[in-house]
Scaffold this active site. Structure first.
Site, PDB file in Angstrom:
ATOM      1  N   MET A  50       0.800  -1.220   0.000  1.00  0.00           N
ATOM      2  CA  MET A  50       0.000   0.000   0.000  1.00  0.00           C
ATOM      3  C   MET A  50       0.841   1.284   0.000  1.00  0.00           C
ATOM      4  O   MET A  50       0.364   2.342   0.381  1.00  0.00           O
ATOM      5  CB  MET A  50      -0.933  -0.001   1.224  1.00  0.00           C
ATOM      6  CG  MET A  50      -1.847  -1.207   1.288  1.00  0.00           C
ATOM      7  SD  MET A  50      -2.822  -1.436  -0.204  1.00  0.00           S
ATOM      8  CE  MET A  50      -4.120  -0.256   0.081  1.00  0.00           C
TER       9      MET A  50
ATOM     10  N   HIS B  73      -4.180  -5.048  -8.870  1.00  0.00           N
ATOM     11  CA  HIS B  73      -5.058  -3.950  -8.454  1.00  0.00           C
ATOM     12  C   HIS B  73      -6.498  -4.451  -8.532  1.00  0.00           C
ATOM     13  O   HIS B  73      -6.891  -5.039  -9.553  1.00  0.00           O
ATOM     14  CB  HIS B  73      -4.860  -2.733  -9.367  1.00  0.00           C
ATOM     15  CG  HIS B  73      -5.714  -1.566  -9.028  1.00  0.00           C
ATOM     16  ND1 HIS B  73      -5.471  -0.756  -7.947  1.00  0.00           N
ATOM     17  CD2 HIS B  73      -6.837  -1.080  -9.612  1.00  0.00           C
ATOM     18  CE1 HIS B  73      -6.412   0.185  -7.887  1.00  0.00           C
ATOM     19  NE2 HIS B  73      -7.247   0.006  -8.886  1.00  0.00           N
TER      20      HIS B  73
END
Ligand code: GRF
Length: 195
Positions: free
Chosen positions: A89, A108
């Site tokens: 992240m 993703h």
């Protein structure tokens, strides 16, 4: 090939990748690294005998390059030839990405180019989309923007919430990422589409 995997949390995608690299698979995991020492995925990797590293990004607040230099010490020691971001992240600098250019992948949770960034499931629901899914792409300096190597799609069900949708997309991720990595590690960049 030698694969290093970067995680930030539970590492379910990392686990799917690790568990896929067996038998005649052209790659093996050589490092699992996290930007948070508490990342649950570190324990899972250690249980599988994979070297791990944790570089807490918090002391490097405002010093992205410093965090990446610390991370790179572990990466250089492991000498991977492929870097997989899996639930990682942190945004990487263009300089870091350039050093790994052509050898760094990310997953993703959207059908890119739709919904780059965060909260992808809520945004797909909000838009009234009929389908959603996940994408594996080569990482380039622009966020969630590199050449697409694979996508997996599902139909959004009536009554889906961002939580139920996220859970169903995650299951697709665990199928797509290993399929793409196997092909990529064999030098094949042709696109995979799972429907
Ligand atoms: C999940 O939201 C997944 O969709 C995205 O990263 C998050 C954590 O994944 N790719 P993981 O369980 O840490 O792999």
């Amino acid at each position: 090939g030698r694969v290093a995997i970067l995680i930030s949390g539970g590492g379910s995608n990392m686990l799917a990748l690790v568990d896929s690299m067996t038998g005649d698979h052209p790659a093996r995991p050589v490092l699992v690294a996290a930007n948070d020492p508490r990342a649950g995925g570190l324990t899972k990797a250690a249980h599988r005998g994979i070297p791990t590293a944790a570089v807490d990004h918090r002391p490097f607040k405002g010093d992205r390059a410093g965090f990446e230099a610390a991370l790179s010490e572990h990466l250089d020691a492991a000498a991977p030839d492929i870097l997989c971001l899996a639930g990682f992240m942190r945004v990487l600098t263009p300089e870091f990405v350039a050093r790994w250019s052509g050898r760094i992948l990310n997953i993703h949770p959207s059908l890119l180019p739709k919904y780059k960034g965060l909260h992808t499931h809520a945004r797909a629901l909000e838009a009234g989309d009929t389908h959603h899914g996940c994408t594996v792409h080569e990482v380039t300096p622009a966020l969630d923007d590199g050449p697409i190597l694979g996508q997996a799609r599902l139909a959004i069900a009536p009554g889906d919430t961002s939580e139920t949708l996220a859970a169903r997309v995650l299951t697709l991720e665990h199928r797509l990422y290993p399929a793409v990595l196997r092909r990529f590690a064999a030098g094949d960049r042709s696109r995979i589409d799972l429907d």
